[in-house]
Design a protein around this motif. Structure first.
Motif, PDB file in Angstrom:
ATOM      1  N   ILE A 188     -40.880  37.810   7.706  1.00  0.00           N
ATOM      2  CA  ILE A 188     -41.861  37.076   6.480  1.00  0.00           C
ATOM      3  C   ILE A 188     -41.027  36.759   5.313  1.00  0.00           C
ATOM      4  CG2 ILE A 188     -43.756  37.427   4.862  1.00  0.00           C
ATOM      5  CD1 ILE A 188     -45.154  38.742   7.212  1.00  0.00           C
ATOM      6  N   SER A 189     -40.149  37.927   4.862  1.00  0.00           N
ATOM      7  CA  SER A 189     -39.246  37.752   3.695  1.00  0.00           C
ATOM      8  C   SER A 189     -38.326  36.786   4.037  1.00  0.00           C
ATOM      9  CB  SER A 189     -38.844  38.967   3.193  1.00  0.00           C
ATOM     10  OG  SER A 189     -39.722  39.680   2.725  1.00  0.00           O
ATOM     11  N   ARG A 190     -37.372  36.731   4.935  1.00  0.00           N
ATOM     12  CA  ARG A 190     -36.697  35.643   5.297  1.00  0.00           C
ATOM     13  C   ARG A 190     -37.325  34.171   5.458  1.00  0.00           C
ATOM     14  NH1 ARG A 190     -33.172  38.927   9.879  1.00  0.00           N
ATOM     15  NH2 ARG A 190     -32.135  40.065   8.470  1.00  0.00           N
ATOM     16  N   TYR A 191     -38.584  34.229   6.167  1.00  0.00           N
ATOM     17  CA  TYR A 191     -39.334  32.892   6.243  1.00  0.00           C
ATOM     18  C   TYR A 191     -39.490  32.092   4.778  1.00  0.00           C
ATOM     19  CZ  TYR A 191     -43.172  29.494   6.431  1.00  0.00           C
ATOM     20  OH  TYR A 191     -44.131  28.466   6.477  1.00  0.00           O
ATOM     21  N   TYR A 192     -39.777  33.095   3.904  1.00  0.00           N
ATOM     22  CA  TYR A 192     -40.050  32.492   2.475  1.00  0.00           C
ATOM     23  C   TYR A 192     -38.819  32.254   1.677  1.00  0.00           C
ATOM     24  CZ  TYR A 192     -44.948  32.764   2.654  1.00  0.00           C
ATOM     25  OH  TYR A 192     -46.343  32.630   3.157  1.00  0.00           O
ATOM     26  N   GLU A 193     -37.486  33.047   2.089  1.00  0.00           N
ATOM     27  CA  GLU A 193     -36.424  32.833   1.273  1.00  0.00           C
ATOM     28  C   GLU A 193     -35.864  31.374   1.946  1.00  0.00           C
ATOM     29  OE1 GLU A 193     -33.751  36.266   2.304  1.00  0.00           O
ATOM     30  OE2 GLU A 193     -34.840  37.326   0.873  1.00  0.00           O
ATOM     31  N   LYS A 194     -35.884  30.925   3.094  1.00  0.00           N
ATOM     32  CA  LYS A 194     -35.442  29.699   3.693  1.00  0.00           C
ATOM     33  C   LYS A 194     -35.944  28.538   3.168  1.00  0.00           C
ATOM     34  CE  LYS A 194     -33.538  31.842   7.668  1.00  0.00           C
ATOM     35  NZ  LYS A 194     -33.467  32.043   9.286  1.00  0.00           N
ATOM     36  N   LEU A 195     -37.423  28.656   2.521  1.00  0.00           N
ATOM     37  CA  LEU A 195     -38.127  27.560   2.014  1.00  0.00           C
ATOM     38  C   LEU A 195     -37.359  26.747   0.907  1.00  0.00           C
ATOM     39  CD1 LEU A 195     -41.662  28.953   1.791  1.00  0.00           C
ATOM     40  CD2 LEU A 195     -40.811  27.190   3.546  1.00  0.00           C
ATOM     41  N   PRO A 196     -37.623  25.410   0.888  1.00  0.00           N
ATOM     42  CA  PRO A 196     -37.124  24.989  -0.302  1.00  0.00           C
ATOM     43  C   PRO A 196     -37.668  25.249  -1.409  1.00  0.00           C
ATOM     44  CG  PRO A 196     -38.166  23.344   1.197  1.00  0.00           C
ATOM     45  CD  PRO A 196     -38.353  24.854   1.691  1.00  0.00           C
ATOM     46  N   LYS A 197     -36.931  25.309  -2.454  1.00  0.00           N
ATOM     47  CA  LYS A 197     -37.558  25.679  -3.889  1.00  0.00           C
ATOM     48  C   LYS A 197     -38.689  25.001  -4.477  1.00  0.00           C
ATOM     49  CE  LYS A 197     -34.184  28.745  -4.344  1.00  0.00           C
ATOM     50  NZ  LYS A 197     -34.239  29.730  -3.469  1.00  0.00           N
ATOM     51  N   PRO A 198     -39.727  25.370  -5.232  1.00  0.00           N
ATOM     52  CA  PRO A 198     -40.641  24.771  -5.561  1.00  0.00           C
ATOM     53  C   PRO A 198     -40.434  23.360  -6.390  1.00  0.00           C
ATOM     54  CG  PRO A 198     -41.320  27.345  -6.117  1.00  0.00           C
ATOM     55  CD  PRO A 198     -39.594  26.818  -5.422  1.00  0.00           C
ATOM     56  N   THR A 199     -39.392  23.414  -7.141  1.00  0.00           N
ATOM     57  CA  THR A 199     -38.920  22.212  -8.018  1.00  0.00           C
ATOM     58  C   THR A 199     -38.647  21.036  -6.991  1.00  0.00           C
ATOM     59  OG1 THR A 199     -36.833  23.018  -8.164  1.00  0.00           O
ATOM     60  CG2 THR A 199     -38.435  23.525  -9.969  1.00  0.00           C
ATOM     61  N   LEU A 200     -37.845  21.418  -5.957  1.00  0.00           N
ATOM     62  CA  LEU A 200     -37.381  20.372  -4.975  1.00  0.00           C
ATOM     63  C   LEU A 200     -38.631  19.917  -4.077  1.00  0.00           C
ATOM     64  CD1 LEU A 200     -34.416  22.054  -3.419  1.00  0.00           C
ATOM     65  CD2 LEU A 200     -34.550  20.100  -4.929  1.00  0.00           C
ATOM     66  N   MET A 201     -39.663  20.735  -3.856  1.00  0.00           N
ATOM     67  CA  MET A 201     -41.032  20.384  -3.096  1.00  0.00           C
ATOM     68  C   MET A 201     -41.487  19.667  -4.124  1.00  0.00           C
ATOM     69  SD  MET A 201     -42.543  23.554  -1.237  1.00  0.00           S
ATOM     70  CE  MET A 201     -41.408  24.728  -0.479  1.00  0.00           C
ATOM     71  N   ALA A 202     -41.777  19.937  -5.527  1.00  0.00           N
ATOM     72  CA  ALA A 202     -42.571  19.055  -6.421  1.00  0.00           C
ATOM     73  C   ALA A 202     -41.868  17.488  -6.653  1.00  0.00           C
ATOM     74  CB  ALA A 202     -42.652  19.649  -7.635  1.00  0.00           C
ATOM     75  N   THR A 203     -40.811  17.707  -6.516  1.00  0.00           N
ATOM     76  CA  THR A 203     -39.832  16.373  -6.741  1.00  0.00           C
ATOM     77  C   THR A 203     -40.083  15.374  -5.636  1.00  0.00           C
ATOM     78  OG1 THR A 203     -38.262  17.336  -8.001  1.00  0.00           O
ATOM     79  CG2 THR A 203     -37.743  15.240  -7.366  1.00  0.00           C
ATOM     80  N   GLU A 204     -40.132  16.121  -4.288  1.00  0.00           N
ATOM     81  CA  GLU A 204     -40.266  15.225  -3.035  1.00  0.00           C
ATOM     82  C   GLU A 204     -41.688  14.664  -3.264  1.00  0.00           C
ATOM     83  OE1 GLU A 204     -38.756  13.339  -0.122  1.00  0.00           O
ATOM     84  OE2 GLU A 204     -37.519  14.605  -1.171  1.00  0.00           O
ATOM     85  N   GLU A 205     -42.679  15.444  -3.503  1.00  0.00           N
ATOM     86  CA  GLU A 205     -44.012  15.062  -3.498  1.00  0.00           C
ATOM     87  C   GLU A 205     -44.262  14.006  -4.635  1.00  0.00           C
ATOM     88  OE1 GLU A 205     -46.865  18.065  -4.253  1.00  0.00           O
ATOM     89  OE2 GLU A 205     -46.370  19.419  -2.433  1.00  0.00           O
ATOM     90  N   PHE A 206     -43.566  13.883  -5.757  1.00  0.00           N
ATOM     91  CA  PHE A 206     -43.591  12.822  -6.830  1.00  0.00           C
ATOM     92  C   PHE A 206     -43.134  11.928  -6.313  1.00  0.00           C
ATOM     93  CE2 PHE A 206     -42.407  10.799 -10.705  1.00  0.00           C
ATOM     94  CZ  PHE A 206     -43.761  10.934 -11.408  1.00  0.00           C
ATOM     95  N   ILE A 207     -41.900  11.992  -5.613  1.00  0.00           N
ATOM     96  CA  ILE A 207     -41.119  10.466  -5.226  1.00  0.00           C
ATOM     97  C   ILE A 207     -42.167   9.758  -4.136  1.00  0.00           C
ATOM     98  CG2 ILE A 207     -39.075   9.463  -4.026  1.00  0.00           C
ATOM     99  CD1 ILE A 207     -37.721  11.703  -5.623  1.00  0.00           C
ATOM    100  N   GLU A 208     -42.643  10.370  -3.420  1.00  0.00           N
ATOM    101  CA  GLU A 208     -43.344  10.078  -2.171  1.00  0.00           C
ATOM    102  C   GLU A 208     -44.972   9.529  -2.709  1.00  0.00           C
ATOM    103  OE1 GLU A 208     -43.395  12.880   0.827  1.00  0.00           O
ATOM    104  OE2 GLU A 208     -41.391  12.633   1.415  1.00  0.00           O
TER     105      GLU A 208
END
Length: 110
Positions: free
Chosen positions: A75-95
């Motif tokens: 579970i910890s590894r799964y969350y470590e591999k996720l993109p950072k929240p800032t990258l997710m927010a930027t992608e959401e904003f651009i889309e």
């Protein structure tokens, strides 16, 4: 929200500033919106992770007993591999998936 299905990159990407300020007309306003959304995403991820890790919590007072639980590590590894929240927010904003409003502009129009 399923974070694994996010199209956000897992590493840093150089962005064109003009693409970020198209929607708002102001780069600082765009960055503020993305920052607030990143904080929301980070809070959601943290809450989800804490909820999943609560299942493995042991309430013993001794420090000698350290348990290595394979599921907890995965579970910890799964969350470590996720993109950072800032990258997710930027992608959401651009889309165009981010909803925002400015109350001060709404008052001026009324």
């Amino acid at each position: 929200m399923d974070y694994k299905k996010s199209k956000a990159p897992t590493n840093t990407v150089t962005r064109n500033i003009m693409d970020l300020c198209k929607e708002t007309g102001n780069i600082y306003e765009s960055v503020a919106i993305m920052g607030k959304r990143a904080n929301q995403i980070a809070a959601e991820i943290k809450q989800d992770l804490n909820k999943k890790l609560q299942e493995f919590a042991s309430y013993s007072d001794t420090l000698e007993e350290v348990f290595e639980n394979r599921e907890q590590i995965e579970i910890s590894r799964y969350y470590e591999k996720l993109p950072k929240p800032t990258l997710m927010a930027t992608e959401e904003f651009i889309e165009g998936e981010t909803y925002y409003r400015d109350p001060s502009k709404e008052q001026e129009e009324a």
